[in-house]
Design a protein around this motif. Structure first.
Motif, PDB file in Angstrom:
ATOM      1  N   LEU A  40      -2.431  -5.745  -8.435  1.00  0.00           N
ATOM      2  CA  LEU A  40      -2.360  -7.074  -8.159  1.00  0.00           C
ATOM      3  C   LEU A  40      -0.928  -7.620  -8.192  1.00  0.00           C
ATOM      4  O   LEU A  40      -0.616  -8.473  -7.274  1.00  0.00           O
ATOM      5  CB  LEU A  40      -3.139  -7.759  -9.478  1.00  0.00           C
ATOM      6  N   SER A  41       0.008  -6.990  -8.838  1.00  0.00           N
ATOM      7  CA  SER A  41       1.471  -7.769  -9.020  1.00  0.00           C
ATOM      8  C   SER A  41       2.037  -7.222  -7.723  1.00  0.00           C
ATOM      9  O   SER A  41       2.871  -7.915  -7.008  1.00  0.00           O
ATOM     10  CB  SER A  41       2.228  -6.904 -10.056  1.00  0.00           C
ATOM     11  N   ASP A  42       1.848  -6.020  -7.066  1.00  0.00           N
ATOM     12  CA  ASP A  42       2.363  -5.754  -5.842  1.00  0.00           C
ATOM     13  C   ASP A  42       1.762  -6.302  -4.784  1.00  0.00           C
ATOM     14  O   ASP A  42       2.460  -6.934  -3.753  1.00  0.00           O
ATOM     15  CB  ASP A  42       2.090  -4.232  -5.344  1.00  0.00           C
ATOM     16  N   LEU A  43       0.427  -6.905  -4.727  1.00  0.00           N
ATOM     17  CA  LEU A  43      -0.375  -7.535  -3.650  1.00  0.00           C
ATOM     18  C   LEU A  43       0.386  -8.965  -3.780  1.00  0.00           C
ATOM     19  O   LEU A  43       0.452  -9.388  -2.604  1.00  0.00           O
ATOM     20  CB  LEU A  43      -1.788  -7.490  -4.056  1.00  0.00           C
ATOM     21  N   ARG A  44       0.547  -9.668  -4.843  1.00  0.00           N
ATOM     22  CA  ARG A  44       1.212 -10.775  -4.990  1.00  0.00           C
ATOM     23  C   ARG A  44       2.404 -11.143  -4.416  1.00  0.00           C
ATOM     24  O   ARG A  44       2.756 -11.905  -3.564  1.00  0.00           O
ATOM     25  CB  ARG A  44       1.167 -11.318  -6.741  1.00  0.00           C
ATOM     26  N   LEU A  45       3.404  -9.918  -4.431  1.00  0.00           N
ATOM     27  CA  LEU A  45       4.696  -9.712  -4.107  1.00  0.00           C
ATOM     28  C   LEU A  45       4.717  -9.766  -2.512  1.00  0.00           C
ATOM     29  O   LEU A  45       5.420 -10.500  -1.676  1.00  0.00           O
ATOM     30  CB  LEU A  45       5.485  -8.744  -4.876  1.00  0.00           C
ATOM     31  N   LEU A  46       3.653  -8.865  -2.211  1.00  0.00           N
ATOM     32  CA  LEU A  46       3.972  -8.368  -0.310  1.00  0.00           C
ATOM     33  C   LEU A  46       3.223  -9.387   0.123  1.00  0.00           C
ATOM     34  O   LEU A  46       3.568  -9.476   1.598  1.00  0.00           O
ATOM     35  CB  LEU A  46       3.416  -6.954  -0.151  1.00  0.00           C
ATOM     36  N   SER A  47       2.023 -10.012   0.008  1.00  0.00           N
ATOM     37  CA  SER A  47       1.287 -11.022   0.454  1.00  0.00           C
ATOM     38  C   SER A  47       1.930 -12.400   0.439  1.00  0.00           C
ATOM     39  O   SER A  47       1.705 -13.170   1.567  1.00  0.00           O
ATOM     40  CB  SER A  47      -0.101 -11.159  -0.060  1.00  0.00           C
ATOM     41  N   ALA A  57     -12.796 -13.516   2.791  1.00  0.00           N
ATOM     42  CA  ALA A  57     -12.237 -12.522   2.365  1.00  0.00           C
ATOM     43  C   ALA A  57     -11.778 -11.464   2.996  1.00  0.00           C
ATOM     44  O   ALA A  57     -12.270 -11.263   4.271  1.00  0.00           O
ATOM     45  CB  ALA A  57     -13.078 -12.078   0.963  1.00  0.00           C
ATOM     46  N   SER A  58     -10.592 -10.751   2.749  1.00  0.00           N
ATOM     47  CA  SER A  58     -10.071  -9.850   3.697  1.00  0.00           C
ATOM     48  C   SER A  58      -9.468  -8.668   2.763  1.00  0.00           C
ATOM     49  O   SER A  58      -8.798  -9.099   1.868  1.00  0.00           O
ATOM     50  CB  SER A  58      -8.908 -10.526   4.574  1.00  0.00           C
ATOM     51  N   ASP A  59      -9.278  -7.565   3.348  1.00  0.00           N
ATOM     52  CA  ASP A  59      -8.659  -6.593   2.775  1.00  0.00           C
ATOM     53  C   ASP A  59      -7.259  -6.779   3.300  1.00  0.00           C
ATOM     54  O   ASP A  59      -7.054  -7.656   3.972  1.00  0.00           O
ATOM     55  CB  ASP A  59      -8.974  -5.114   3.350  1.00  0.00           C
ATOM     56  N   PHE A  60      -6.013  -6.050   2.539  1.00  0.00           N
ATOM     57  CA  PHE A  60      -4.657  -6.308   3.137  1.00  0.00           C
ATOM     58  C   PHE A  60      -4.225  -5.503   3.925  1.00  0.00           C
ATOM     59  O   PHE A  60      -4.053  -5.597   5.241  1.00  0.00           O
ATOM     60  CB  PHE A  60      -3.848  -6.432   1.733  1.00  0.00           C
ATOM     61  N   ASP A  61      -3.845  -4.221   3.579  1.00  0.00           N
ATOM     62  CA  ASP A  61      -3.296  -3.232   4.515  1.00  0.00           C
ATOM     63  C   ASP A  61      -4.201  -2.742   5.646  1.00  0.00           C
ATOM     64  O   ASP A  61      -5.506  -2.439   5.132  1.00  0.00           O
ATOM     65  CB  ASP A  61      -3.044  -1.834   3.541  1.00  0.00           C
ATOM     66  N   ASN A  93       4.742   2.966   7.652  1.00  0.00           N
ATOM     67  CA  ASN A  93       4.951   4.047   6.847  1.00  0.00           C
ATOM     68  C   ASN A  93       5.355   3.830   5.465  1.00  0.00           C
ATOM     69  O   ASN A  93       5.085   4.923   4.564  1.00  0.00           O
ATOM     70  CB  ASN A  93       5.971   5.027   7.724  1.00  0.00           C
ATOM     71  N   ASN A  94       6.041   3.091   5.368  1.00  0.00           N
ATOM     72  CA  ASN A  94       6.664   2.774   3.916  1.00  0.00           C
ATOM     73  C   ASN A  94       5.571   1.577   3.226  1.00  0.00           C
ATOM     74  O   ASN A  94       5.818   0.515   3.934  1.00  0.00           O
ATOM     75  CB  ASN A  94       8.040   2.206   3.931  1.00  0.00           C
ATOM     76  N   PRO A  95       4.779   1.980   2.338  1.00  0.00           N
ATOM     77  CA  PRO A  95       3.851   0.911   1.940  1.00  0.00           C
ATOM     78  C   PRO A  95       4.517  -0.379   1.507  1.00  0.00           C
ATOM     79  O   PRO A  95       4.214  -1.510   1.570  1.00  0.00           O
ATOM     80  CB  PRO A  95       3.162   1.458   0.571  1.00  0.00           C
ATOM     81  N   ALA A  96       5.962  -0.371   0.958  1.00  0.00           N
ATOM     82  CA  ALA A  96       6.785  -1.547   0.334  1.00  0.00           C
ATOM     83  C   ALA A  96       7.107  -2.695   1.582  1.00  0.00           C
ATOM     84  O   ALA A  96       7.469  -3.563   1.529  1.00  0.00           O
ATOM     85  CB  ALA A  96       7.930  -1.072  -0.312  1.00  0.00           C
ATOM     86  N   ASP A  97       6.788  -1.898   2.854  1.00  0.00           N
ATOM     87  CA  ASP A  97       7.491  -2.784   4.118  1.00  0.00           C
ATOM     88  C   ASP A  97       6.052  -3.628   4.564  1.00  0.00           C
ATOM     89  O   ASP A  97       6.243  -4.377   5.425  1.00  0.00           O
ATOM     90  CB  ASP A  97       7.708  -1.846   5.134  1.00  0.00           C
TER      91      ASP A  97
END
Length: 254
Positions: free
Chosen positions: A70-77, A24-28, A36-40
């Protein structure tokens, strides 16, 4: 990329021999560099591929446990379904939240933090399904300090769980605990060993749940309950690939 530190290498090699392994791992700041921009934010390709490959090995589970919704994690990862995703600092699973959400309190905190951020360039408010985060990474030092102080003062009247991170202060209206998430995933996978990578304050709750035979790896500087440390997400990629190699060899022998 550098080699895996010798002591960590030995610990990973021992964990790789577990009957059932959870990685298991953290993401950011762990699988993905801080931006700088979390969406990137995106996972390092080498790290992402290794985690996916680990999830495909026999008797091996893989997961990301993040403060992201969770929805953002799914999209970004961009992780496949073989990698379990857990959002909101360990409280948000595919099946829903582990605790009830106080929607009225969430709205109140959002409004008050937006008022605090108003007029302070670079101070951002991020609303998640069960929490609100105040980001100050891109703000001038004086504005960042003022915003954080005002948020702390306002929070004395909120029945919310506060969590400090790297240039962020987050208020959750449910109980969040990455350690609890680790225990839930350990039970789901019936894991006999867990390897967990994390870089921030919230990851310490997971490191505190580490048992004999587990491996906790802190990314970056700062006090930690983890027994091992690496410098950066690039080092996480190296460690994951080392673990993948040894685990795959172990699977081939069985």
């Amino acid at each position: 990329m550098s080699d895996v530190p010798s002591e960590l290498s030995k610990a990973l090699e021992q964990a790789a021999e577990a009957a059932r392994l959870l990685v298991a791992s953290d993401f950011d700041g762990t699988l993905s560099p801080i931006v700088n921009n979390p969406a990137d934010a995106r996972p390092l390709p080498e790290a992402g591929r290794a985690l996916i490959a680990l999830a495909g090995l026999p008797e091996t589970g893989a997961a990301l446990i993040s403060g992201r919704a969770l929805s953002d994690l799914r999209l970004l990862s961009s992780m496949p379904s073989s990698v379990q995703l857990v959002g909101s600092h360990g409280a948000e699973f595919d099946s829903g939240f582990s605790h009830q959400i106080d929607a009225a309190l969430l709205q109140r905190i959002t409004e008050e933090l937006c008022a605090i951020a108003s007029g302070k360039p670079g101070v951002l408010v991020e609303t998640k399904p069960a929490s609100v985060a105040l980001h100050v990474r891109n703000a001038a030092a004086a504005d960042a300090e003022a915003a954080l102080a005002a948020a702390w003062a306002a929070s004395t009247s909120w029945a919310a769980q506060a969590t400090t991170g790297k240039a962020v202060l987050e208020f959750a209206v449910i109980s969040t605990d990455k350690g609890e998430a680790i225990d839930i995933l350990r039970d789901q996978y019936n894991a006999t060993a867990v390897v967990f990578f994390g870089d921030d304050v919230t990851d310490e709750k997971a490191f505190r749940r580490i048992r004999d035979g587990d491996v906790g790896v802190k990314v970056g500087s700062g006090e930690t309950h983890a027994a091992y440390r690496v410098d950066s997400p690039n080092d996480v990629a190296v460690a994951l690939n080392h673990l993948l190699k040894i685990r795959a060899q172990s699977a081939d022998r069985t």
